[in-house]
Write a protein that holds these residues in place. Sequence first.
Motif, PDB file in Angstrom:
ATOM      1  N   GLY A  35     -75.565  31.851 -60.135  1.00 31.70           N
ATOM      2  CA  GLY A  35     -76.720  31.060 -60.551  1.00 31.70           C
ATOM      3  C   GLY A  35     -76.611  29.577 -60.272  1.00 31.70           C
ATOM      4  N   GLN A  36     -75.456  29.128 -59.773  1.00 29.23           N
ATOM      5  CA  GLN A  36     -75.260  27.706 -59.480  1.00 29.23           C
ATOM      6  C   GLN A  36     -75.922  27.344 -58.143  1.00 29.23           C
ATOM      7  OE1 GLN A  36     -73.841  25.387 -61.594  1.00 29.23           O
ATOM      8  NE2 GLN A  36     -74.077  27.166 -62.934  1.00 29.23           N
ATOM      9  N   PRO A  37     -76.509  26.148 -58.077  1.00 33.54           N
ATOM     10  CA  PRO A  37     -77.129  25.738 -56.810  1.00 33.54           C
ATOM     11  C   PRO A  37     -76.080  25.419 -55.752  1.00 33.54           C
ATOM     12  CG  PRO A  37     -77.232  23.947 -58.405  1.00 33.54           C
ATOM     13  CD  PRO A  37     -76.647  25.134 -59.119  1.00 33.54           C
ATOM     14  N   VAL A  38     -76.420  25.725 -54.512  1.00 32.69           N
ATOM     15  CA  VAL A  38     -75.573  25.460 -53.356  1.00 32.69           C
ATOM     16  C   VAL A  38     -76.442  24.745 -52.329  1.00 32.69           C
ATOM     17  CG1 VAL A  38     -74.258  26.542 -51.477  1.00 32.69           C
ATOM     18  CG2 VAL A  38     -74.155  27.494 -53.784  1.00 32.69           C
ATOM     19  N   GLY A  39     -75.888  23.742 -51.656  1.00 32.52           N
ATOM     20  CA  GLY A  39     -76.658  23.033 -50.647  1.00 32.52           C
ATOM     21  C   GLY A  39     -75.790  22.491 -49.536  1.00 32.52           C
ATOM     22  N   VAL A  40     -76.345  22.478 -48.322  1.00 33.50           N
ATOM     23  CA  VAL A  40     -75.645  21.947 -47.154  1.00 33.50           C
ATOM     24  C   VAL A  40     -76.615  21.145 -46.284  1.00 33.50           C
ATOM     25  CG1 VAL A  40     -73.871  23.751 -47.023  1.00 33.50           C
ATOM     26  CG2 VAL A  40     -76.014  24.067 -45.831  1.00 33.50           C
ATOM     27  N   THR A  41     -76.109  20.073 -45.702  1.00 32.64           N
ATOM     28  CA  THR A  41     -76.894  19.277 -44.760  1.00 32.64           C
ATOM     29  C   THR A  41     -76.894  19.979 -43.409  1.00 32.64           C
ATOM     30  OG1 THR A  41     -76.317  17.226 -45.896  1.00 32.64           O
ATOM     31  CG2 THR A  41     -77.064  17.027 -43.617  1.00 32.64           C
ATOM     32  N   ILE A  42     -78.093  20.106 -42.838  1.00 29.03           N
ATOM     33  CA  ILE A  42     -78.267  20.825 -41.567  1.00 29.03           C
ATOM     34  C   ILE A  42     -79.241  20.040 -40.694  1.00 29.03           C
ATOM     35  CG2 ILE A  42     -79.218  22.933 -40.513  1.00 29.03           C
ATOM     36  CD1 ILE A  42     -76.632  23.517 -41.981  1.00 29.03           C
ATOM     37  N   ASN A  43     -78.925  19.886 -39.414  1.00 28.49           N
ATOM     38  CA  ASN A  43     -79.909  19.303 -38.509  1.00 28.49           C
ATOM     39  C   ASN A  43     -80.339  20.285 -37.425  1.00 28.49           C
ATOM     40  OD1 ASN A  43     -77.668  19.226 -36.823  1.00 28.49           O
ATOM     41  ND2 ASN A  43     -78.103  17.191 -36.039  1.00 28.49           N
ATOM     42  N   SER A  44     -79.979  21.552 -37.578  1.00 23.57           N
ATOM     43  CA  SER A  44     -80.330  22.568 -36.583  1.00 23.57           C
ATOM     44  C   SER A  44     -81.640  23.276 -36.903  1.00 23.57           C
ATOM     45  CB  SER A  44     -79.209  23.608 -36.480  1.00 23.57           C
ATOM     46  OG  SER A  44     -79.023  24.258 -37.730  1.00 23.57           O
ATOM     47  N   PHE A  45     -82.418  22.777 -37.844  1.00 25.53           N
ATOM     48  CA  PHE A  45     -83.659  23.406 -38.265  1.00 25.53           C
ATOM     49  C   PHE A  45     -84.730  23.320 -37.168  1.00 25.53           C
ATOM     50  CE2 PHE A  45     -87.880  22.701 -40.252  1.00 25.53           C
ATOM     51  CZ  PHE A  45     -88.060  23.959 -40.793  1.00 25.53           C
ATOM     52  N   GLN A  93     -70.805  16.808 -47.524  1.00 23.00           N
ATOM     53  CA  GLN A  93     -69.425  16.803 -48.007  1.00 23.00           C
ATOM     54  C   GLN A  93     -69.097  18.073 -48.786  1.00 23.00           C
ATOM     55  OE1 GLN A  93     -69.192  13.284 -50.405  1.00 23.00           O
ATOM     56  NE2 GLN A  93     -69.581  11.914 -48.698  1.00 23.00           N
ATOM     57  N   SER A  94     -67.811  18.374 -48.839  1.00 26.73           N
ATOM     58  CA  SER A  94     -67.342  19.466 -49.698  1.00 26.73           C
ATOM     59  C   SER A  94     -66.976  18.854 -51.037  1.00 26.73           C
ATOM     60  CB  SER A  94     -66.117  20.146 -49.085  1.00 26.73           C
ATOM     61  OG  SER A  94     -66.469  20.824 -47.922  1.00 26.73           O
ATOM     62  N   ARG A  95     -67.879  18.968 -51.973  1.00 29.91           N
ATOM     63  CA  ARG A  95     -67.619  18.482 -53.320  1.00 29.91           C
ATOM     64  C   ARG A  95     -68.349  19.379 -54.306  1.00 29.91           C
ATOM     65  NH1 ARG A  95     -71.057  12.784 -53.239  1.00 29.91           N
ATOM     66  NH2 ARG A  95     -71.714  13.268 -55.350  1.00 29.91           N
ATOM     67  N   SER A  96     -67.840  19.459 -55.504  1.00 30.75           N
ATOM     68  CA  SER A  96     -68.386  20.396 -56.478  1.00 30.75           C
ATOM     69  C   SER A  96     -69.593  19.845 -57.226  1.00 30.75           C
ATOM     70  CB  SER A  96     -67.301  20.800 -57.479  1.00 30.75           C
ATOM     71  OG  SER A  96     -66.827  19.647 -58.153  1.00 30.75           O
ATOM     72  N   ASP A  97     -69.824  18.536 -57.167  1.00 32.29           N
ATOM     73  CA  ASP A  97     -70.900  17.933 -57.962  1.00 32.29           C
ATOM     74  C   ASP A  97     -72.074  17.467 -57.101  1.00 32.29           C
ATOM     75  OD1 ASP A  97     -69.587  15.876 -56.683  1.00 32.29           O
ATOM     76  OD2 ASP A  97     -69.683  14.511 -58.399  1.00 32.29           O
ATOM     77  N   LYS A  98     -72.387  18.177 -56.039  1.00 31.17           N
ATOM     78  CA  LYS A  98     -73.448  17.766 -55.124  1.00 31.17           C
ATOM     79  C   LYS A  98     -74.796  17.575 -55.826  1.00 31.17           C
ATOM     80  CE  LYS A  98     -71.673  19.979 -50.945  1.00 31.17           C
ATOM     81  NZ  LYS A  98     -71.981  20.943 -49.879  1.00 31.17           N
ATOM     82  N   PHE A  99     -75.066  18.362 -56.856  1.00 30.18           N
ATOM     83  CA  PHE A  99     -76.368  18.329 -57.518  1.00 30.18           C
ATOM     84  C   PHE A  99     -76.383  17.451 -58.766  1.00 30.18           C
ATOM     85  CE2 PHE A  99     -76.507  22.069 -54.880  1.00 30.18           C
ATOM     86  CZ  PHE A  99     -77.811  22.095 -54.414  1.00 30.18           C
ATOM     87  N   ALA A 100     -75.274  16.771 -59.071  1.00 27.29           N
ATOM     88  CA  ALA A 100     -75.185  15.939 -60.276  1.00 27.29           C
ATOM     89  C   ALA A 100     -76.270  14.868 -60.273  1.00 27.29           C
ATOM     90  CB  ALA A 100     -73.807  15.291 -60.376  1.00 27.29           C
ATOM     91  N   GLY A 101     -77.013  14.798 -61.373  1.00 25.41           N
ATOM     92  CA  GLY A 101     -78.029  13.777 -61.539  1.00 25.41           C
ATOM     93  C   GLY A 101     -79.324  14.008 -60.788  1.00 25.41           C
ATOM     94  N   ILE A 102     -79.472  15.146 -60.138  1.00 25.28           N
ATOM     95  CA  ILE A 102     -80.695  15.443 -59.380  1.00 25.28           C
ATOM     96  C   ILE A 102     -81.580  16.362 -60.220  1.00 25.28           C
ATOM     97  CG2 ILE A 102     -81.674  16.480 -57.309  1.00 25.28           C
ATOM     98  CD1 ILE A 102     -79.054  15.842 -55.865  1.00 25.28           C
ATOM     99  N   GLU A 103     -82.818  15.958 -60.401  1.00 25.25           N
ATOM    100  CA  GLU A 103     -83.782  16.780 -61.142  1.00 25.25           C
ATOM    101  C   GLU A 103     -84.431  17.749 -60.157  1.00 25.25           C
ATOM    102  OE1 GLU A 103     -87.688  16.054 -63.868  1.00 25.25           O
ATOM    103  OE2 GLU A 103     -86.030  14.636 -64.027  1.00 25.25           O
ATOM    104  N   LEU A 104     -83.995  19.003 -60.215  1.00 25.32           N
ATOM    105  CA  LEU A 104     -84.450  20.015 -59.265  1.00 25.32           C
ATOM    106  C   LEU A 104     -85.732  20.682 -59.729  1.00 25.32           C
ATOM    107  CD1 LEU A 104     -81.007  21.759 -58.650  1.00 25.32           C
ATOM    108  CD2 LEU A 104     -82.172  20.151 -57.119  1.00 25.32           C
TER     109      LEU A 104
END
Length: 163
Positions: A35-45, A93-104
């Motif tokens: 249930g945790q959010p996962v996100g990656v930066t992609i420019n191949s879209f 980046q590979s970090r565990s707090d990518k979504f910290a402080g973001i209102e999704l």
Amino acid sequence: MNQPHLYSFDPRSFRDALGDFATGITVITARGADGQPVGVTINSFTSVSLQPPLVLWNLGLHSPSLATFEACSHYAVNVLAADQAEFSQRFAQSRSDKFAGIELKVGAGDAPLLPGCCAWFECRNEMRYPGGDHLIFVGYVEGFRREQKPPLIFHGGRYRSLA
């Protein structure tokens, strides 16, 4: 009959040449099995088809997020606006707090939607194909939204914006 040219590839030069193609920047987001959010930066879209509405992106086979994106039912393509370079760097980046402080917000299939983007595509995880050292994802767009904001552009190894 002409023989194809055989080139000796210098990986850095090849990457630099690919960097001559300007791209937008996206963050692909989904929910993990926990249930945790996962996100990656992609420019191949890129777009694939209007009927049916299909989009494509790819992810490296060594990405720690690969298993999540292979298994999820839905993901969101968040097209970053010109003022969101910080999101691009954060999700690269590979970090565990990518979504910290973001209102999704929540999109189709519970995929997280980032605030402030210029466009969002909510996709069903439709097809996957091997592509060398990447896995190619094709998503069926179930919904989309856009705002009148300039996009974040990447060209020549640097962030750019439209003039």
